[in-house]
Design a protein around this motif. Structure first.
Motif, PDB file in Angstrom:
ATOM      1  N   GLU A  51       0.829  -1.208   0.000  1.00 41.92           N
ATOM      2  CA  GLU A  51       0.000   0.000   0.000  1.00 41.92           C
ATOM      3  C   GLU A  51       0.862   1.257   0.000  1.00 41.92           C
ATOM      4  O   GLU A  51       0.520   2.251  -0.656  1.00 41.92           O
ATOM      5  CB  GLU A  51      -0.945  -0.030   1.195  1.00 41.92           C
ATOM      6  N   ALA A  52       2.000   1.218   0.694  1.00 41.39           N
ATOM      7  CA  ALA A  52       2.907   2.365   0.682  1.00 41.39           C
ATOM      8  C   ALA A  52       3.510   2.568  -0.705  1.00 41.39           C
ATOM      9  O   ALA A  52       3.699   3.708  -1.160  1.00 41.39           O
ATOM     10  CB  ALA A  52       4.013   2.170   1.717  1.00 41.39           C
ATOM     11  N   ALA A  53       3.808   1.473  -1.408  1.00 44.66           N
ATOM     12  CA  ALA A  53       4.356   1.585  -2.759  1.00 44.66           C
ATOM     13  C   ALA A  53       3.340   2.203  -3.703  1.00 44.66           C
ATOM     14  O   ALA A  53       3.677   3.081  -4.519  1.00 44.66           O
ATOM     15  CB  ALA A  53       4.787   0.210  -3.267  1.00 44.66           C
ATOM     16  N   ALA A  54       2.082   1.767  -3.614  1.00 40.82           N
ATOM     17  CA  ALA A  54       1.036   2.337  -4.474  1.00 40.82           C
ATOM     18  C   ALA A  54       0.846   3.817  -4.187  1.00 40.82           C
ATOM     19  O   ALA A  54       0.674   4.628  -5.106  1.00 40.82           O
ATOM     20  CB  ALA A  54      -0.273   1.576  -4.268  1.00 40.82           C
ATOM     21  N   ALA A  55       0.878   4.182  -2.913  1.00 40.41           N
ATOM     22  CA  ALA A  55       0.728   5.596  -2.547  1.00 40.41           C
ATOM     23  C   ALA A  55       1.897   6.426  -3.064  1.00 40.41           C
ATOM     24  O   ALA A  55       1.715   7.578  -3.479  1.00 40.41           O
ATOM     25  CB  ALA A  55       0.615   5.721  -1.026  1.00 40.41           C
ATOM     26  N   ALA A  56       3.095   5.854  -3.047  1.00 38.30           N
ATOM     27  CA  ALA A  56       4.269   6.580  -3.547  1.00 38.30           C
ATOM     28  C   ALA A  56       4.131   6.901  -5.027  1.00 38.30           C
ATOM     29  O   ALA A  56       4.545   7.967  -5.492  1.00 38.30           O
ATOM     30  CB  ALA A  56       5.533   5.755  -3.304  1.00 38.30           C
ATOM     31  N   ILE A  57       3.541   5.975  -5.787  1.00 36.56           N
ATOM     32  CA  ILE A  57       3.342   6.201  -7.219  1.00 36.56           C
ATOM     33  C   ILE A  57       2.155   7.125  -7.460  1.00 36.56           C
ATOM     34  O   ILE A  57       2.117   7.864  -8.450  1.00 36.56           O
ATOM     35  CB  ILE A  57       3.117   4.853  -7.947  1.00 36.56           C
ATOM     36  N   GLY A  58       1.161   7.106  -6.563  1.00 34.82           N
ATOM     37  CA  GLY A  58      -0.052   7.902  -6.751  1.00 34.82           C
ATOM     38  C   GLY A  58      -0.945   7.287  -7.805  1.00 34.82           C
ATOM     39  O   GLY A  58      -1.341   7.952  -8.764  1.00 34.82           O
ATOM     40  N   ILE A  59      -1.316   6.009  -7.607  1.00 37.39           N
ATOM     41  CA  ILE A  59      -1.997   5.244  -8.645  1.00 37.39           C
ATOM     42  C   ILE A  59      -3.282   4.647  -8.092  1.00 37.39           C
ATOM     43  O   ILE A  59      -3.369   4.308  -6.913  1.00 37.39           O
ATOM     44  CB  ILE A  59      -1.032   4.152  -9.176  1.00 37.39           C
ATOM     45  N   ASP A  60      -4.310   4.523  -8.946  1.00 39.68           N
ATOM     46  CA  ASP A  60      -5.582   3.957  -8.509  1.00 39.68           C
ATOM     47  C   ASP A  60      -5.471   2.471  -8.194  1.00 39.68           C
ATOM     48  O   ASP A  60      -5.981   2.012  -7.174  1.00 39.68           O
ATOM     49  CB  ASP A  60      -6.646   4.150  -9.600  1.00 39.68           C
ATOM     50  N   TYR A  61      -4.856   1.731  -9.096  1.00 41.15           N
ATOM     51  CA  TYR A  61      -4.674   0.300  -8.839  1.00 41.15           C
ATOM     52  C   TYR A  61      -3.380  -0.152  -9.498  1.00 41.15           C
ATOM     53  O   TYR A  61      -2.910   0.455 -10.471  1.00 41.15           O
ATOM     54  CB  TYR A  61      -5.866  -0.525  -9.341  1.00 41.15           C
ATOM     55  N   CYS A  62      -2.796  -1.213  -8.958  1.00 46.31           N
ATOM     56  CA  CYS A  62      -1.507  -1.656  -9.475  1.00 46.31           C
ATOM     57  C   CYS A  62      -1.187  -3.040  -8.925  1.00 46.31           C
ATOM     58  O   CYS A  62      -1.831  -3.539  -7.998  1.00 46.31           O
ATOM     59  CB  CYS A  62      -0.391  -0.678  -9.079  1.00 46.31           C
ATOM     60  N   GLY A  63      -0.164  -3.640  -9.510  1.00 45.61           N
ATOM     61  CA  GLY A  63       0.415  -4.860  -8.969  1.00 45.61           C
ATOM     62  C   GLY A  63       1.788  -4.527  -8.417  1.00 45.61           C
ATOM     63  O   GLY A  63       2.653  -4.040  -9.141  1.00 45.61           O
ATOM     64  N   VAL A  64       1.966  -4.753  -7.122  1.00 51.32           N
ATOM     65  CA  VAL A  64       3.237  -4.453  -6.470  1.00 51.32           C
ATOM     66  C   VAL A  64       4.007  -5.757  -6.296  1.00 51.32           C
ATOM     67  O   VAL A  64       3.495  -6.709  -5.683  1.00 51.32           O
ATOM     68  CB  VAL A  64       3.023  -3.779  -5.097  1.00 51.32           C
ATOM     69  N   ASP A  65       5.214  -5.819  -6.844  1.00 49.26           N
ATOM     70  CA  ASP A  65       6.034  -7.027  -6.780  1.00 49.26           C
ATOM     71  C   ASP A  65       7.028  -6.910  -5.633  1.00 49.26           C
ATOM     72  O   ASP A  65       7.802  -5.942  -5.557  1.00 49.26           O
ATOM     73  CB  ASP A  65       6.765  -7.247  -8.098  1.00 49.26           C
ATOM     74  N   LEU A  66       7.002  -7.901  -4.743  1.00 49.04           N
ATOM     75  CA  LEU A  66       7.811  -7.887  -3.526  1.00 49.04           C
ATOM     76  C   LEU A  66       8.746  -9.088  -3.472  1.00 49.04           C
ATOM     77  O   LEU A  66       8.430 -10.160  -3.985  1.00 49.04           O
ATOM     78  CB  LEU A  66       6.912  -7.948  -2.285  1.00 49.04           C
ATOM     79  N   LEU A  67       9.886  -8.890  -2.828  1.00 48.16           N
ATOM     80  CA  LEU A  67      10.759  -9.975  -2.411  1.00 48.16           C
ATOM     81  C   LEU A  67      10.848  -9.957  -0.887  1.00 48.16           C
ATOM     82  O   LEU A  67      10.696  -8.903  -0.264  1.00 48.16           O
ATOM     83  CB  LEU A  67      12.163  -9.808  -2.980  1.00 48.16           C
ATOM     84  N   LEU A  68      11.115 -11.113  -0.325  1.00 49.08           N
ATOM     85  CA  LEU A  68      11.318 -11.222   1.115  1.00 49.08           C
ATOM     86  C   LEU A  68      12.804 -11.416   1.370  1.00 49.08           C
ATOM     87  O   LEU A  68      13.400 -12.399   0.917  1.00 49.08           O
ATOM     88  CB  LEU A  68      10.511 -12.402   1.664  1.00 49.08           C
ATOM     89  N   ASP A  69      13.421 -10.442   2.074  1.00 49.05           N
ATOM     90  CA  ASP A  69      14.828 -10.567   2.420  1.00 49.05           C
ATOM     91  C   ASP A  69      14.967 -10.635   3.943  1.00 49.05           C
ATOM     92  O   ASP A  69      13.979 -10.822   4.655  1.00 49.05           O
ATOM     93  CB  ASP A  69      15.654  -9.430   1.810  1.00 49.05           C
ATOM     94  N   ARG A  70      16.169 -10.464   4.441  1.00 49.27           N
ATOM     95  CA  ARG A  70      16.414 -10.620   5.875  1.00 49.27           C
ATOM     96  C   ARG A  70      15.681  -9.581   6.717  1.00 49.27           C
ATOM     97  O   ARG A  70      15.391  -9.815   7.895  1.00 49.27           O
ATOM     98  CB  ARG A  70      17.917 -10.540   6.158  1.00 49.27           C
ATOM     99  N   GLU A  71      15.387  -8.443   6.125  1.00 55.10           N
ATOM    100  CA  GLU A  71      14.744  -7.368   6.884  1.00 55.10           C
ATOM    101  C   GLU A  71      13.234  -7.326   6.693  1.00 55.10           C
ATOM    102  O   GLU A  71      12.537  -6.573   7.373  1.00 55.10           O
ATOM    103  CB  GLU A  71      15.345  -6.019   6.476  1.00 55.10           C
ATOM    104  N   GLY A  72      12.701  -8.103   5.773  1.00 56.68           N
ATOM    105  CA  GLY A  72      11.265  -8.086   5.510  1.00 56.68           C
ATOM    106  C   GLY A  72      10.999  -7.962   4.019  1.00 56.68           C
ATOM    107  O   GLY A  72      11.815  -8.382   3.189  1.00 56.68           O
ATOM    108  N   TYR A  73       9.879  -7.353   3.676  1.00 61.93           N
ATOM    109  CA  TYR A  73       9.518  -7.214   2.270  1.00 61.93           C
ATOM    110  C   TYR A  73      10.189  -5.983   1.665  1.00 61.93           C
ATOM    111  O   TYR A  73      10.274  -4.925   2.299  1.00 61.93           O
ATOM    112  CB  TYR A  73       8.002  -7.086   2.119  1.00 61.93           C
ATOM    113  N   THR A  74      10.649  -6.150   0.431  1.00 60.72           N
ATOM    114  CA  THR A  74      11.245  -5.049  -0.314  1.00 60.72           C
ATOM    115  C   THR A  74      10.593  -5.006  -1.696  1.00 60.72           C
ATOM    116  O   THR A  74      10.271  -6.059  -2.268  1.00 60.72           O
ATOM    117  CB  THR A  74      12.778  -5.217  -0.416  1.00 60.72           C
TER     118      THR A  74
END
Length: 264
Positions: free
Chosen positions: A207-230
């Motif tokens: 949700e933070a990624a979508a807000a950063a882009i300023g978009i109505d809808y999107c697909g956000v692609d994430l990886l899980l690393d040692r600190e969490g999702y990126t």
């Protein structure tokens, strides 16, 4: 009336636009198909209408047509947000500016800087700046593998899967894991998708990624690393393969609600 710009990559077996059209029909919503190749945006006759862009070709004509149409109409997604998502470097810039975690990334025309980035990380991932469906992505372990610049490069995060989270109206509504034994987990590259529950960190990151882009809808692609999702990238004209959530229905209802708001 909802005007629809169909996704140019739709096929009879994979028709994103058609699935939403069927949901609009079930809801008795009026819609029409808009062919950008047949529209003069300076004399379109369209004003105060809702235009849903399921997808566009990566060419100047379609973008400029939508950009002008957006002056007097509500375009979902906005041309600016679609272009921001299409450019991996702009996506990264917006994520960083809004403190959203993303892998360490470099965009440079300097071979010296590209080599230093490689030395710093040992292995890196080269991505075409305007690529899609995982095409052209490759692992780089030696300077001779860099190829010609400029280079959009990310640190390599070892993994066997990534996650696609569908965000609609600021809310994460569905997610899948995409699993493969190769570098790219994209379904178009042979990855296998399966629905997964959205945990709270996944939700807040997407949700933070979508807000950063300023978009109505999107697909956000994430990886899980040692600190969490990126966040790997944000797709402004996403497919919703393998999701358990009824995305076509949710998207149709979102369009209907936005169109009603315009008439209120």
């Amino acid at each position: 009336m909802i005007y629809i710009v169909p996704k140019p990559t739709d096929t009879p077996d994979d028709n994103s636009t058609g699935t939403v059209m069927r949901e609009l029909e079930r809801a008795d919503a009026r819609y029409g198909v808009l062919d950008l190749g047949e529209v003069d945006p300076l004399d379109s006759g369209l004003e105060n209408e809702l235009i849903w862009v399921c997808g566009i070709r990566q060419d100047g004509h379609q973008f400029e047509t939508l950009n002008v149409l957006s002056l007097n109409n509500r375009v979902i997604n906005t041309p600016a947000s679609i272009v921001a998502c299409a450019s991996k470097v702009m996506t990264t810039g917006l994520l960083l500016a809004n403190n959203v975690r993303t892998p360490d990334t470099a965009y440079t025309q300097s071979e010296r800087q590209a080599r230093e980035f490689l030395v710093r990380h040992g292995k890196i991932v080269y991505k075409p700046l305007y690529g899609y469906d995982g095409n052209g992505i490759r692992l780089v372990a030696e300077p001779g593998e860099l190829g010609p610049g400029p280079w959009y490069l990310q640190e390599y995060v070892k993994n066997d899967r990534d996650f696609r989270v569908f965000v609609l109206g600021g809310e994460a509504v569905g997610a899948i894991a995409r699993v493969s034994d190769t570098l790219m987990h994209n379904i178009h590259q042979g990855g296998i998708g399966m629905p997964v529950a959205i945990d709270e960190e996944m939700r807040s990151t997407a949700e933070a990624a979508a807000a950063a882009i300023g978009i109505d809808y999107c697909g956000v692609d994430l990886l899980l690393d040692r600190e969490g999702y990126t966040v790997l990238e944000v797709n402004g004209t996403p497919n919703w393969h393998c999701m358990a959530a009824p995305i076509p229905n949710l998207l149709a209802r979102y369009l209907i609600e936005r169109e009603r708001e315009m008439r209120a």
